[in-house]
Design a protein around this motif. Structure first.
Motif, PDB file in Angstrom:
ATOM      1  N   LEU A 134      39.044  -1.773  46.088  1.00  0.00           N
ATOM      2  CA  LEU A 134      39.014  -1.185  44.756  1.00  0.00           C
ATOM      3  C   LEU A 134      38.750   0.303  44.922  1.00  0.00           C
ATOM      4  N   ARG A 135      39.551   1.126  44.259  1.00  0.00           N
ATOM      5  CA  ARG A 135      39.480   2.570  44.492  1.00  0.00           C
ATOM      6  C   ARG A 135      39.402   3.390  43.204  1.00  0.00           C
ATOM      7  N   ALA A 136      39.847   2.845  42.068  1.00  0.00           N
ATOM      8  CA  ALA A 136      39.922   3.617  40.830  1.00  0.00           C
ATOM      9  C   ALA A 136      38.548   3.820  40.201  1.00  0.00           C
ATOM     10  N   LYS A 137      38.398   4.939  39.491  1.00  0.00           N
ATOM     11  CA  LYS A 137      37.129   5.248  38.833  1.00  0.00           C
ATOM     12  C   LYS A 137      36.710   4.143  37.878  1.00  0.00           C
ATOM     13  N   ASP A 138      37.651   3.652  37.053  1.00  0.00           N
ATOM     14  CA  ASP A 138      37.278   2.648  36.050  1.00  0.00           C
ATOM     15  C   ASP A 138      36.930   1.297  36.669  1.00  0.00           C
ATOM     16  N   GLN A 139      37.221   1.122  37.966  1.00  0.00           N
ATOM     17  CA  GLN A 139      36.823  -0.091  38.676  1.00  0.00           C
ATOM     18  C   GLN A 139      35.442   0.068  39.312  1.00  0.00           C
ATOM     19  N   TRP A 189      27.424  10.201  44.302  1.00  0.00           N
ATOM     20  CA  TRP A 189      28.703   9.495  44.131  1.00  0.00           C
ATOM     21  C   TRP A 189      28.981   9.197  42.662  1.00  0.00           C
ATOM     22  N   LEU A 190      27.928   8.935  41.889  1.00  0.00           N
ATOM     23  CA  LEU A 190      28.113   8.733  40.453  1.00  0.00           C
ATOM     24  C   LEU A 190      28.685   9.993  39.807  1.00  0.00           C
ATOM     25  N   ILE A 191      28.163  11.129  40.221  1.00  0.00           N
ATOM     26  CA  ILE A 191      28.642  12.415  39.699  1.00  0.00           C
ATOM     27  C   ILE A 191      30.101  12.629  40.076  1.00  0.00           C
ATOM     28  N   THR A 192      30.445  12.301  41.341  1.00  0.00           N
ATOM     29  CA  THR A 192      31.826  12.443  41.806  1.00  0.00           C
ATOM     30  C   THR A 192      32.772  11.585  40.975  1.00  0.00           C
ATOM     31  N   LEU A 193      32.405  10.312  40.784  1.00  0.00           N
ATOM     32  CA  LEU A 193      33.248   9.400  40.018  1.00  0.00           C
ATOM     33  C   LEU A 193      33.337   9.815  38.553  1.00  0.00           C
ATOM     34  N   ASN A 194      32.220  10.306  38.032  1.00  0.00           N
ATOM     35  CA  ASN A 194      32.184  10.692  36.626  1.00  0.00           C
ATOM     36  C   ASN A 194      33.133  11.853  36.335  1.00  0.00           C
ATOM     37  N   GLY A 195      33.381  12.680  37.354  1.00  0.00           N
ATOM     38  CA  GLY A 195      34.261  13.833  37.179  1.00  0.00           C
ATOM     39  C   GLY A 195      35.735  13.499  37.317  1.00  0.00           C
ATOM     40  N   ALA A 199      39.936   8.124  34.500  1.00  0.00           N
ATOM     41  CA  ALA A 199      39.733   6.681  34.624  1.00  0.00           C
ATOM     42  C   ALA A 199      40.645   6.036  35.662  1.00  0.00           C
ATOM     43  N   SER A 200      41.898   6.464  35.694  1.00  0.00           N
ATOM     44  CA  SER A 200      42.874   5.856  36.603  1.00  0.00           C
ATOM     45  C   SER A 200      42.913   6.523  37.980  1.00  0.00           C
ATOM     46  N   GLU A 201      42.184   7.606  38.131  1.00  0.00           N
ATOM     47  CA  GLU A 201      42.194   8.345  39.402  1.00  0.00           C
ATOM     48  C   GLU A 201      41.464   7.547  40.478  1.00  0.00           C
ATOM     49  N   GLU A 202      41.938   7.633  41.712  1.00  0.00           N
ATOM     50  CA  GLU A 202      41.366   6.848  42.806  1.00  0.00           C
ATOM     51  C   GLU A 202      40.723   7.735  43.866  1.00  0.00           C
ATOM     52  N   GLN A 244      37.038   8.817  51.519  1.00  0.00           N
ATOM     53  CA  GLN A 244      35.902   8.754  50.596  1.00  0.00           C
ATOM     54  C   GLN A 244      35.356   7.331  50.501  1.00  0.00           C
ATOM     55  N   SER A 245      36.267   6.369  50.476  1.00  0.00           N
ATOM     56  CA  SER A 245      35.845   4.974  50.385  1.00  0.00           C
ATOM     57  C   SER A 245      35.006   4.564  51.591  1.00  0.00           C
ATOM     58  N   ARG A 246      35.424   4.986  52.770  1.00  0.00           N
ATOM     59  CA  ARG A 246      34.671   4.649  53.983  1.00  0.00           C
ATOM     60  C   ARG A 246      33.295   5.304  53.964  1.00  0.00           C
ATOM     61  N   GLN A 247      33.243   6.558  53.528  1.00  0.00           N
ATOM     62  CA  GLN A 247      31.963   7.253  53.474  1.00  0.00           C
ATOM     63  C   GLN A 247      31.049   6.639  52.419  1.00  0.00           C
ATOM     64  N   LEU A 248      31.635   6.260  51.279  1.00  0.00           N
ATOM     65  CA  LEU A 248      30.863   5.631  50.208  1.00  0.00           C
ATOM     66  C   LEU A 248      30.275   4.302  50.670  1.00  0.00           C
ATOM     67  N   LEU A 249      31.078   3.489  51.357  1.00  0.00           N
ATOM     68  CA  LEU A 249      30.584   2.215  51.865  1.00  0.00           C
ATOM     69  C   LEU A 249      29.468   2.437  52.879  1.00  0.00           C
ATOM     70  N   PHE A 250      29.634   3.438  53.734  1.00  0.00           N
ATOM     71  CA  PHE A 250      28.605   3.780  54.730  1.00  0.00           C
ATOM     72  C   PHE A 250      27.294   4.155  54.036  1.00  0.00           C
ATOM     73  N   ASP A 251      27.378   4.987  52.998  1.00  0.00           N
ATOM     74  CA  ASP A 251      26.181   5.431  52.282  1.00  0.00           C
ATOM     75  C   ASP A 251      25.507   4.273  51.552  1.00  0.00           C
ATOM     76  N   ILE A 252      26.303   3.396  50.954  1.00  0.00           N
ATOM     77  CA  ILE A 252      25.738   2.265  50.216  1.00  0.00           C
ATOM     78  C   ILE A 252      25.072   1.276  51.169  1.00  0.00           C
ATOM     79  N   GLU A 253      25.680   1.025  52.308  1.00  0.00           N
ATOM     80  CA  GLU A 253      25.089   0.113  53.290  1.00  0.00           C
ATOM     81  C   GLU A 253      23.750   0.638  53.785  1.00  0.00           C
ATOM     82  N   HIS A 254      23.672   1.959  53.986  1.00  0.00           N
ATOM     83  CA  HIS A 254      22.411   2.565  54.431  1.00  0.00           C
ATOM     84  C   HIS A 254      21.363   2.501  53.317  1.00  0.00           C
TER      85      HIS A 254
END
Length: 214
Positions: A139-144, A174-180, A183-186, A191-201
């Motif tokens: 899943l990559r889109a902002k609204d997802q 990341w919330l700020i990044t997504l908020n900017g 809705a359909s932008e991915e 970014q997805s790999r870095q986001l997953l890395f940050d969330i896992e930590h």
């Protein structure tokens, strides 16, 4: 005239399926079987103090989440978990009890931390797992992603001292990044790999911080 008799080849593997759909169904049922067995082992290990509460809670929550997902996938093939376990002669009472309760034993039997805190731990753990699974499912889109991450950060922020945890600033960033984004932008693959890395930590830090207070 009778059809010719075809002798059985005892060296040939017996197939449970003849179509791809049947093959998929049996694969899902096998996964469900494995989840139940794993949950039973985990429950017994926790009762014997072979695993700590900090280790048990996230592992149990993940298995319960996977169980719920599998039930949706197998559909009418499993009318009830009791029927499924009877069908395959599964003697796993500890797992059955946990599946019926639907939350880890640390929430069912909350200690001095109180039932509300135990509930928060279970809910936040579930939010972490849901978001990480969403990223792994591409899943990559902002609204997802934004609603799931927002729910995670909201639950995470309820814990005393969380404002000082490193994971909080990462997730808010990341919330700020997504908020900017539209809705359909991915987000990109990088970014997805870095986001997953940050969330896992952040997930690992969350449980380290909780267990250090015990």
């Amino acid at each position: 005239m009778a059809a010719p008799f075809t002798p059985l080849n005892l060296d040939e593997e017996a197939r449970l399926y003849t179509t791809n759909a049947e093959r998929e169904k049996y694969g899902l049922l096998a996964t469900l079987f494995g989840i139940i067995v794993a949950l039973d082992y985990l429950e017994r290990a926790y009762v014997r103090d072979s695993v700590t509460a900090a280790e048990y809670s996230p592992a149990c929550t993940r298995l319960l989440s996977q169980y719920k997902t599998m039930l949706k996938l197998v559909g009418d093939a499993v009318p009830s978990i009791e029927e499924f376990m009877n069908r395959y002669r599964m003697d796993h009472p500890a797992a059955l009890h946990r599946l019926r309760v639907g939350v880890p034993a640390t929430v069912e039997h909350s200690s001095e931390a109180g039932p509300e805190t135990g509930k928060w731990v279970a809910e936040t753990t579930q939010s972490f797992i849901t978001f990480m699974d969403a990223l792994k499912l591409r899943l990559r889109a902002k609204d997802q992603l934004h609603p799931i991450l927002q729910e995670l950060v909201t639950g995470y922020a309820r814990f005393k001292g969380s404002k000082d945890w490193e994971g909080r600033s990462k997730m808010v960033g990341w919330l700020i990044t997504l908020n900017g984004m539209k809705a359909s932008e991915e987000i990109t693959e990088e970014q997805s790999r870095q986001l997953l890395f940050d969330i896992e930590h952040a997930y690992a830090e969350f449980f380290r911080s909780l267990s250090s207070k015990d």
